[in-house]
Scaffold this motif. Structure first.
Motif, short mmCIF file in Angstrom:
data_model
loop_
_atom_site.label_atom_id
_atom_site.label_comp_id
_atom_site.label_asym_id
_atom_site.label_seq_id
_atom_site.Cartn_x
_atom_site.Cartn_y
_atom_site.Cartn_z
N LEU A 112 -9.73 14.12 -2.19
CA LEU A 112 -10.01 13.50 -0.89
C LEU A 112 -10.50 12.07 -1.06
O LEU A 112 -10.14 11.19 -0.28
N LYS A 113 -11.32 11.85 -2.09
CA LYS A 113 -11.80 10.48 -2.35
C LYS A 113 -10.64 9.55 -2.70
O LYS A 113 -10.58 8.41 -2.24
N LYS A 114 -9.71 10.08 -3.55
CA LYS A 114 -8.54 9.28 -3.92
C LYS A 114 -7.69 8.98 -2.69
O LYS A 114 -7.19 7.86 -2.51
N ALA A 115 -7.51 10.02 -1.83
CA ALA A 115 -6.70 9.83 -0.62
C ALA A 115 -7.35 8.82 0.31
O ALA A 115 -6.66 7.99 0.92
N ALA A 116 -8.68 8.89 0.43
CA ALA A 116 -9.39 7.94 1.30
C ALA A 116 -9.26 6.51 0.77
O ALA A 116 -9.02 5.56 1.54
N LYS A 117 -9.36 6.36 -0.56
CA LYS A 117 -9.20 5.03 -1.16
C LYS A 117 -7.78 4.51 -0.95
O LYS A 117 -7.57 3.34 -0.61
N TYR A 118 -6.80 5.41 -1.15
CA TYR A 118 -5.41 5.02 -0.96
C TYR A 118 -5.15 4.62 0.49
O TYR A 118 -4.46 3.63 0.76
N ARG A 119 -5.75 5.38 1.43
CA ARG A 119 -5.56 5.07 2.84
C ARG A 119 -6.16 3.70 3.19
O ARG A 119 -5.56 2.92 3.94
N GLN A 120 -7.34 3.41 2.64
CA GLN A 120 -7.97 2.12 2.89
C GLN A 120 -7.10 0.98 2.35
O GLN A 120 -6.90 -0.04 3.02
N GLU A 121 -6.60 1.17 1.11
CA GLU A 121 -5.74 0.14 0.51
C GLU A 121 -4.45 -0.03 1.31
O GLU A 121 -3.99 -1.15 1.52
N PHE A 122 -3.90 1.10 1.77
CA PHE A 122 -2.66 1.05 2.52
C PHE A 122 -2.84 0.30 3.84
O PHE A 122 -2.03 -0.55 4.21
N LEU A 123 -3.93 0.60 4.57
CA LEU A 123 -4.20 -0.08 5.84
C LEU A 123 -4.41 -1.58 5.61
O LEU A 123 -3.94 -2.41 6.40
N ALA A 124 -5.13 -1.91 4.53
CA ALA A 124 -5.35 -3.33 4.22
C ALA A 124 -4.03 -4.02 3.91
O ALA A 124 -3.77 -5.14 4.37
N ASP A 125 -3.16 -3.34 3.14
CA ASP A 125 -1.87 -3.92 2.78
C ASP A 125 -0.97 -4.09 4.01
O ASP A 125 -0.31 -5.12 4.18
N VAL A 126 -0.94 -3.05 4.86
CA VAL A 126 -0.11 -3.13 6.07
C VAL A 126 -0.59 -4.29 6.95
O VAL A 126 0.22 -5.07 7.47
N SER A 127 -1.91 -4.38 7.13
CA SER A 127 -2.46 -5.46 7.96
C SER A 127 -2.06 -6.83 7.42
O SER A 127 -1.66 -7.72 8.17
N HIS A 128 -2.15 -6.97 6.10
CA HIS A 128 -1.80 -8.25 5.47
C HIS A 128 -0.32 -8.56 5.62
O HIS A 128 0.07 -9.68 5.97
N GLU A 129 0.51 -7.53 5.36
CA GLU A 129 1.97 -7.75 5.41
C GLU A 129 2.44 -8.05 6.84
O GLU A 129 3.35 -8.84 7.03
N LEU A 130 1.82 -7.42 7.83
CA LEU A 130 2.20 -7.68 9.22
C LEU A 130 1.70 -9.04 9.69
O LEU A 130 2.36 -9.74 10.45
N LYS A 131 0.51 -9.39 9.21
CA LYS A 131 -0.12 -10.64 9.65
C LYS A 131 0.71 -11.86 9.25
O LYS A 131 0.85 -12.80 10.05
N THR A 132 1.27 -11.85 8.04
CA THR A 132 1.98 -13.03 7.53
C THR A 132 3.15 -13.45 8.41
O THR A 132 3.20 -14.61 8.86
N PRO A 133 4.13 -12.57 8.70
CA PRO A 133 5.25 -13.01 9.55
C PRO A 133 4.84 -13.27 11.00
O PRO A 133 5.40 -14.15 11.66
N ILE A 134 3.87 -12.51 11.50
CA ILE A 134 3.42 -12.71 12.89
C ILE A 134 2.79 -14.09 13.05
O ILE A 134 3.10 -14.84 13.99
N PHE A 135 1.87 -14.44 12.12
CA PHE A 135 1.22 -15.75 12.21
C PHE A 135 2.21 -16.89 12.04
O PHE A 135 2.11 -17.93 12.70
N ALA A 136 3.21 -16.69 11.14
CA ALA A 136 4.21 -17.73 10.92
C ALA A 136 5.02 -17.96 12.20
O ALA A 136 5.22 -19.11 12.64
#
Length: 342
Positions: A112-136
């Motif tokens: 569960l700890k690994k899944a929670a860490k993976y979920r946090q990293e995934f949300l951070a990555d998605v936010s970053h990846e979406l932010k770049t083209p939107i801001f551009a």
């Protein structure tokens, strides 16, 4: 609850009284005999009952209670089994079961700890990846809105850049949707008999322009004749295309990308090999993760959503196979998977 010492005294007293009462019915018993019997039963009974209760019951119950308190505190450390004393009694067996349960729960908590860490990293990555083209895209559009009298050529250039950013955003969303659908089983793999040779030749035609731009040679090494496998045409084409495009992008300029097919007894092994700079060993176990990039700056310049290899992994797994990667720095990279013969 009474403490072991008090409970042992009470029980020993009861036993001594019962024993003395039994002796009083014997004609040869006198007061001295009954007194000695009472005192002996009381003393030895107290000692024996105390040790029996303390070692066989109370210590085991206290041990179980301590384990329960550990579970409440989410402390799942387990006493090594070698240190456990083997006893054939229900409480000891219960304690062993509890230790097994705690060990199982410890594993679940770690997962569960690994899944929670993976979920946090995934949300951070998605936010970053979406932010770049939107801001551009936002930047180009707002610049045009703030400068309505801008030259037509500049307006067209800005709109083209905004459209390119939005196309990248659409590609990212589509890839995310594909990964999600494959993981949840929404996309069904429809296996049928296909010939890999024309499929690979068509892929080479699709990437010809990219290969020429980097002066990369494309080569197919395979058995003669048809290469019949059981696979989903669209999905396997997506896998091979993705691997070839990556090999062209991240391989060596004026390099070589090969698709090597080896025939086995019940399957064909498909390998996509390049002679590029390779991948460092510390990255190999993570390259199939979503958004993971070995060289983030270089990957950004080359485009892509960072989901390609994750999609490849899921599609290959849906074909009851597994993709592997072998790489050595400055010697190239090899991706390999198997497909069942048709």
């Amino acid at each position: 609850m009474l403490q072991p010492r008090y409970l042992s005294v009470v029980l020993a007293l009861v036993i001594a009284i019962v024993t003395t009462a039994f002796l009083s019915f014997i004609p040869s018993s006198d007061l001295v005999t009954m007194t000695i019997g009472f005192i002996s039963c009381f003393i030895f009974g107290s000692v024996l009952i105390y040790f029996a209760l303390d070692y066989l019951v109370f210590q085991e119950v206290n041990s179980l209670y301590d384990r329960i308190k550990q579970i409440k505190k989410k402390d799942f450390s387990v006493t090594p089994r070698k240190q456990l004393v083997e006893k054939e009694n229900p409480i000891e067996l219960l304690r062993k079961e509890l230790n097994t349960y705690v060990a199982t729960k410890e594993g679940e908590v770690q997962d569960l700890k690994k899944a929670a860490k993976y979920r946090q990293e995934f949300l951070a990555d998605v936010s970053h990846e979406l932010k770049t083209p939107i801001f551009a895209a936002q930047g180009f559009v707002h610049t045009l809105l703030d400068n309505p009298d801008e030259d037509l050529e500049i307006r067209t250039k800005f709109l083209e850049k905004a459209a390119k950013s939005l196309d990248g955003l659409d590609s990212l969303v589509q890839d995310l949707l594909t990964v999600s659908q494959i993981e949840t089983g929404a996309i069904k793999i429809e296996k049928k008999k296909i010939n890999l040779r024309p499929l690979i030749e068509e892929i080479f035609e699709q990437v010809e322009a990219k290969a020429k731009k980097r002066e990369v040679s494309l080569k197919l090494i395979a058995p003669k004749g048809e290469i019949q496998v059981k696979a989903d045409t669209q999905r396997i084409s997506q896998v091979i295309l993705n691997l070839v495009v990556n090999a062209i992008k991240y391989g060596k300029e004026k390099g070589l990308v090969q698709i090597i097919i080896n025939e086995k007894k019940k399957a064909y092994t498909i390998s996509v090999v390049d002679n590029g700079p390779g991948i460092a060993e510390e990255h190999l176990h993570r390259i199939f993760e979503r958004f993971y990039r070995v060289d983030k700056s270089r990957a950004k310049n080359s485009g892509g959503t960072g989901l390609g290899l994750s999609i490849v992994k899921h599609i290959v797994q849906a074909h009851n196979s597994k993709i592997s990667v072998q790489s050595e720095e400055n010697k190239g990279t090899r991706f390999e998977f198997k497909l069942e013969k048709a």
